[in-house]
Design an enzyme around this catalytic site. Structure first.
Site, mmCIF file in Angstrom:
data_model
loop_
_atom_site.group_PDB
_atom_site.id
_atom_site.type_symbol
_atom_site.label_atom_id
_atom_site.label_comp_id
_atom_site.label_asym_id
_atom_site.label_seq_id
_atom_site.Cartn_x
_atom_site.Cartn_y
_atom_site.Cartn_z
ATOM 1 N N PRO A 163 0.840 -1.200 0.000
ATOM 2 C CA PRO A 163 0.000 0.000 0.000
ATOM 3 C C PRO A 163 0.869 1.242 0.000
ATOM 4 O O PRO A 163 2.003 1.226 0.481
ATOM 5 C CB PRO A 163 -0.785 -0.127 1.322
ATOM 6 C CG PRO A 163 0.083 -0.969 2.195
ATOM 7 C CD PRO A 163 0.782 -1.925 1.275
ATOM 8 N N ASP A 164 0.330 2.337 -0.562
ATOM 9 C CA ASP A 164 1.070 3.580 -0.433
ATOM 10 C C ASP A 164 0.957 4.044 1.012
ATOM 11 O O ASP A 164 0.382 3.366 1.863
ATOM 12 C CB ASP A 164 0.556 4.634 -1.421
ATOM 13 C CG ASP A 164 -0.892 5.035 -1.159
ATOM 14 O OD1 ASP A 164 -1.445 4.627 -0.120
ATOM 15 O OD2 ASP A 164 -1.464 5.745 -1.995
ATOM 16 N N PHE A 165 1.481 5.202 1.318
ATOM 17 C CA PHE A 165 1.552 5.599 2.717
ATOM 18 C C PHE A 165 0.340 6.402 3.183
ATOM 19 O O PHE A 165 -0.182 6.158 4.260
ATOM 20 C CB PHE A 165 2.822 6.429 2.954
ATOM 21 C CG PHE A 165 4.077 5.614 2.846
ATOM 22 C CD1 PHE A 165 4.579 4.934 3.939
ATOM 23 C CD2 PHE A 165 4.757 5.510 1.650
ATOM 24 C CE1 PHE A 165 5.726 4.168 3.851
ATOM 25 C CE2 PHE A 165 5.906 4.749 1.536
ATOM 26 C CZ PHE A 165 6.385 4.079 2.646
ATOM 27 N N ARG A 166 -0.132 7.334 2.390
ATOM 28 C CA ARG A 166 -1.032 8.348 2.919
ATOM 29 C C ARG A 166 -2.480 8.250 2.479
ATOM 30 O O ARG A 166 -3.301 9.043 2.929
ATOM 31 C CB ARG A 166 -0.482 9.735 2.552
ATOM 32 C CG ARG A 166 0.861 10.024 3.214
ATOM 33 C CD ARG A 166 1.455 11.352 2.748
ATOM 34 N NE ARG A 166 2.677 11.653 3.482
ATOM 35 C CZ ARG A 166 3.869 11.175 3.176
ATOM 36 N NH1 ARG A 166 3.999 10.356 2.144
ATOM 37 N NH2 ARG A 166 4.931 11.499 3.890
ATOM 38 N N ASN B 30 11.717 3.722 -3.029
ATOM 39 C CA ASN B 30 11.249 2.432 -2.524
ATOM 40 C C ASN B 30 12.423 1.573 -2.067
ATOM 41 O O ASN B 30 13.554 1.733 -2.535
ATOM 42 C CB ASN B 30 10.461 1.699 -3.609
ATOM 43 C CG ASN B 30 9.244 2.485 -4.059
ATOM 44 O OD1 ASN B 30 8.639 3.206 -3.263
ATOM 45 N ND2 ASN B 30 8.887 2.371 -5.322
ATOM 46 N N ASP C 292 12.062 -1.904 -2.032
ATOM 47 C CA ASP C 292 11.735 -3.279 -2.405
ATOM 48 C C ASP C 292 12.656 -3.881 -3.462
ATOM 49 O O ASP C 292 12.654 -5.089 -3.673
ATOM 50 C CB ASP C 292 10.278 -3.381 -2.890
ATOM 51 C CG ASP C 292 9.927 -2.340 -3.950
ATOM 52 O OD1 ASP C 292 10.707 -2.182 -4.909
ATOM 53 O OD2 ASP C 292 8.864 -1.692 -3.825
ATOM 54 N N HIS D 87 16.561 5.424 -0.354
ATOM 55 C CA HIS D 87 16.218 5.052 1.023
ATOM 56 C C HIS D 87 16.717 3.654 1.374
ATOM 57 O O HIS D 87 16.199 3.014 2.294
ATOM 58 C CB HIS D 87 14.703 5.152 1.234
ATOM 59 C CG HIS D 87 14.183 6.543 1.091
ATOM 60 N ND1 HIS D 87 12.839 6.835 0.932
ATOM 61 C CD2 HIS D 87 14.819 7.740 1.090
ATOM 62 C CE1 HIS D 87 12.687 8.148 0.824
ATOM 63 N NE2 HIS D 87 13.877 8.703 0.911
#
Length: 340
Positions: A41-44, A115, A117, A134
């Site tokens: 899922p995205d964050f916001r 990302n 991943d 990140h």
């Protein structure tokens, strides 16, 4: 000024520039939206975003899941997320495959991804063309003593939903994957991208990001006004739409790249690259021995972690070890002063 809600009127001439060879050096900035169709899922997004799903954990603030100061004493919530969303559970998306296709066509300059991943590389993008701003899951080490941790033991711990603990005698620190959490510095390679890669880009493609996290969010603003900027996102973000050469493709990343592929005449090749990437990832997962049978969902992992923390009155194993360590040091100091 281009109308951000109407993409097709400006997408066609841009794709013509790509096909004709006038655009040959595309810099990509990728965010969470690139991987949502892979199961992350995205964050916001309200109700369905990751931060909304974290409510049962009663975090002090949603971002604490990825903040180094919180992870130091309470890593359990992060590993609840990790069990369900470790990259071994994920397959590259059509959008990831599009980046690999850009490289095959000689159009890709570089990918800066927010990302962790690693799906860009799984899709076929060369490792030396990707900066995981990140960090990524490709390595792990003890947060306390910094000694690298065995990949097999790490895999076993994550598969059980447990926090991997350093085995160095006298350490006992929590192990952290080599990702950059909030509160940590980005890799120095990011500055290299700004200084050396960005000036050579003749197009910037921004995909699936809110452009709210600096310094990655500043990249699209750093290119000259003559460089076309393309946004593929569910909504207009940043300062997109303020420049004459901006193109905004509103929708999911997968739908957006398919629209571009149709304009470029690459649809069949895109599907082929995607199929190859998925098959390659499935073979790698099998070779590494990951057991994907009956894997719990993200909601289930969060619920289990919340129940464990509730049973301990919110004190995590890591926090307990930290407190015991402090008490042990204080007791040793007292006994020392008493010559005992």
């Amino acid at each position: 000024m281009s109308n951000p809600s109407k993409s097709n009127s400006t997408l066609a001439p841009l794709c013509t520039s790509i096909s004709s060879g006038r655009i040959t050096s595309i810099l990509v900035l990728a965010g969470a939206g690139l991987s949502t169709s892979a199961g992350i899922p995205d964050f916001r997004t309200p109700e369905t975003g990751l931060y909304a799903k974290l409510a049962p954990l009663n975090l002090p603030y949603p971002e604490a899941l990825f903040h180094i100061s919180y992870f130091r004493h309470t890593p359990e919530p992060f590993y609840a997320f990790a069990r369900a969303r470790h990259p071994k559970n994920l397959r590259p998306t059509v959008a990831h495959a599009f980046l690999a296709l850009l490289e095959r066509k000689g159009k890709l300059k570089f990918v800066v991804t927010q990302n962790i991943d690693g799906l860009e590389v799984d899709a076929g993008v060369s490792v030396d063309r990707v900066l995981n701003a990140h960090g990524s899951w490709r390595g792990q080490r003890c947060l306390k003593c910094k000694v690298p941790f065995d990949a097999g033991r790490f895999r076993d711990a994550v598969g059980k939903g447990e926090v991997p603990i350093c085995g160095v005698e006298g350490c006992g620190g929590a192990v952290k994957p080599d990702i950059v959490m909030f509160g940590e510095r980005l890799p120095k390679e990011f500055d290299d991208v700004v200084e050396n890669v960005l000036p050579e880009a003749d197009m910037v493609l921004v995909m699936g990001t809110s452009l709210k996290v600096a310094p990655c969010s500043t990249l699209p603003r750093k290119v000259g006004g003559d460089v076309p900027r393309v946004l593929v996102n569910n909504e207009v973000v940043g300062d997109f739409g303020t420049r004459e050469r901006d193109v905004c493709v509103i929708g999911s990343c997968d739908d957006g790249v398919r629209e571009m592929a149709r304009e470029l005449g690459w649809e069949e090749e895109l599907d082929e690259v995607w199929r190859e990437a998925v098959e390659r990832k499935e073979r790698a997962v099998q070779a590494e021995g990951w057991d994907e049978e009956n894997e719990p969902s993200l909601d289930e992992c969060i619920a289990r972690a919340a129940e464990k923390m509730k049973a301990r009155n919110g004190v995590s194993d890591g926090h307990r070890r930290m407190l015991e360590g402090h008490l042990g040091e204080k007791m040793a100091s007292i006994l020392g002063r008493m010559n005992l």
